[in-house]
Design a protein around this motif. Structure first.
Motif, short mmCIF file in Angstrom:
data_model
loop_
_atom_site.label_atom_id
_atom_site.label_comp_id
_atom_site.label_asym_id
_atom_site.label_seq_id
_atom_site.Cartn_x
_atom_site.Cartn_y
_atom_site.Cartn_z
N UNK A 60 0.16 -1.04 0.08
CA UNK A 60 -0.39 0.40 0.02
C UNK A 60 0.50 0.81 0.09
N UNK A 61 0.91 1.98 -1.30
CA UNK A 61 1.68 3.51 -0.86
C UNK A 61 3.00 3.01 -0.80
N UNK A 62 2.93 1.65 -1.64
CA UNK A 62 4.85 1.35 -1.58
C UNK A 62 5.13 0.68 -1.21
N UNK A 63 4.38 -0.02 0.38
CA UNK A 63 5.07 0.09 1.46
C UNK A 63 4.10 -1.19 1.81
N UNK A 64 5.39 -2.61 2.00
CA UNK A 64 4.60 -3.60 2.42
C UNK A 64 4.03 -3.90 3.94
N UNK A 66 3.45 -3.41 -11.85
CA UNK A 66 4.07 -2.27 -11.60
C UNK A 66 4.98 -1.88 -12.65
N UNK A 67 5.39 -0.68 -13.44
CA UNK A 67 6.48 -0.89 -14.25
C UNK A 67 7.33 -0.19 -13.74
N UNK A 68 8.46 -0.88 -13.23
CA UNK A 68 9.83 -0.03 -12.45
C UNK A 68 11.14 1.07 -13.53
#
Length: 142
Positions: free
Chosen positions: A115-119, A140-142
């Motif tokens: 969620x919002x880049x956080x596991x 998501x493409x990195x």
């Protein structure tokens, strides 16, 4: 479940012949029908899997190792068919895992997601939580 297809007719150059335009329209119609059929099949699969897995809600297999393997097996099936579990706390698509927990000899069933880049891990019940299947989000493409 999937993103709608971009119509091929939007890409037809102005100098295309009537026959080429007809071929593109036919291809568009075929692809649209195929996408609708696949969506119906995926919905049927999702509902069938969800119904069968609901039978395990509120149960434990009696050990940390067995619960972990059970969660891994469920996840392997869901991955193969493009599904995730919906976290019952926040609603995000998640992977069910079983983690060791103090006071829970059989481990805790948790929802693992980002969620919002956080596991993030939600849940932590001693038994299989409520099962609601959702589409696996695209990478998501990195």
């Amino acid at each position: 479940m999937n993103l709608p297809l971009k119509p091929l007719t939007d890409l037809v150059p102005g100098h295309a012949t009537p026959a080429e335009k007809t071929d593109v329209e036919t291809a568009d119609q075929t692809l649209t029908a195929l996408e609708q059929e696949l969506n119906r099949i995926q919905r049927s699969m999702r509902l069938s899997l969800q119904t069968k897995l609901q039978g395990f809600v509120g149960r434990s297999l009696g050990s940390l190792d067995l619960n972990r393997e059970f969660a891994k097996s469920i996840q392997a099936i869901l991955d193969q068919h493009g599904f995730r579990l919906r976290c019952d706390q926040c609603g995000h698509p998640a992977i069910m895992r079983v983690s060791p927990r103090k006071g829970m000899s059989d481990g805790a069933f948790v929802f693992d997601h980002t969620i919002d880049g956080k596991r993030t891990f939600h849940g932590g019940t001693a038994t299989v939580p409520t099962i609601h299947l959702v589409a696996k989000p695209s990478r998501k493409r990195g």
